[in-house]
Design an enzyme around this catalytic site. Sequence first.
Site, PDB file in Angstrom:
ATOM      1  N   HIS A  46     -33.262 -44.618   6.993  1.00 32.03           N
ATOM      2  CA  HIS A  46     -32.066 -43.786   6.846  1.00 32.03           C
ATOM      3  C   HIS A  46     -31.244 -44.284   5.655  1.00 32.03           C
ATOM      4  CE1 HIS A  46     -29.059 -40.991   8.495  1.00 32.03           C
ATOM      5  NE2 HIS A  46     -28.134 -41.912   8.273  1.00 32.03           N
ATOM      6  N   MET A  67     -23.318 -36.494  14.638  1.00 27.25           N
ATOM      7  CA  MET A  67     -22.655 -37.779  14.391  1.00 27.25           C
ATOM      8  C   MET A  67     -22.039 -38.276  15.696  1.00 27.25           C
ATOM      9  SD  MET A  67     -23.185 -38.620  11.258  1.00 27.25           S
ATOM     10  CE  MET A  67     -22.233 -40.138  11.414  1.00 27.25           C
ATOM     11  N   SER A  86     -30.731 -47.840   9.275  1.00 27.93           N
ATOM     12  CA  SER A  86     -29.912 -47.470   8.118  1.00 27.93           C
ATOM     13  C   SER A  86     -29.731 -48.667   7.205  1.00 27.93           C
ATOM     14  CB  SER A  86     -28.535 -46.987   8.562  1.00 27.93           C
ATOM     15  OG  SER A  86     -27.686 -46.923   7.427  1.00 27.93           O
ATOM     16  N   ASP A 118     -27.868 -43.824   3.631  1.00 31.83           N
ATOM     17  CA  ASP A 118     -26.494 -43.314   3.753  1.00 31.83           C
ATOM     18  C   ASP A 118     -25.797 -43.269   2.400  1.00 31.83           C
ATOM     19  OD1 ASP A 118     -25.966 -42.772   6.539  1.00 31.83           O
ATOM     20  OD2 ASP A 118     -26.174 -44.925   6.900  1.00 31.83           O
TER      21      ASP A 118
END
Length: 219
Positions: A32, A136, A7, A34
């Site tokens: 990733h 999550m 991320s 975010d």
Amino acid sequence: MVLIAPSILSADFSKLGADVKEVENGGADWLHVDVMDGHFVPNISFGAPIMRSIAPLTNLPLDVHLMIENPENYIPEFAKAGASVITVHAEACVHLHRVVHLIKEHGVKAGVALNPGTPVSAIREVLEDLDLVLIMTVNPGFGGQAFIERTVNKIRETRQLANSLGMSGLHIEVDGGIAADAAGKVVAAGADVLVAGSAVYGAGDRAAAISAIRAGAER
Ligand code: DX5
Ligand code: ZN
């Protein structure tokens, strides 16, 4: 096969291009992305302009995690910016079915994320339309939080449900607090895409960090 998705939330934004290249060369499978709006989650990260800047720099599939309200308003923009997967939160969508199909109409793989407090039943009616479910493993909003053990049950439940429906190709992604130790547990429970922010970007040697997570996943 387990996919590792670093991320960029935990990257150094002043040298984002170099930080992206480093994980690509270091063995990452996906990148990733975010996106946080300060409403759905209590933090603001960045939006589509940043993604547009990095998309031409990498061959990694861009895995966009929208932690925003009204995600339907932004799906066209992220699709155009080069998203391979767009994941919205079940908790942020009154019309979840419509939003999932909007993503697919843009030729992008569709994912739905579940917060730790949200049961698997929240996605049951759209599951067959999905390419990915994101479980999550922390409450979304920040990198560097501790993995919530209880979420392992939910990963297992999701994989069992997918198997019972013949959906062997469904990706189950996990996000939050993933390092080598948690990687083994979540993969054993059925996850196949592992997001890692601080465990990769907080490490001096990012390639070694990715290898360590992969080794943990295969244990
Ligand atoms: C959390 C984000 C995560 C975050 C993970 O809200 O969705 O993707 O970057 O960071 P770590 O791996 O540090 O928990
Ligand atoms: Zn994320």
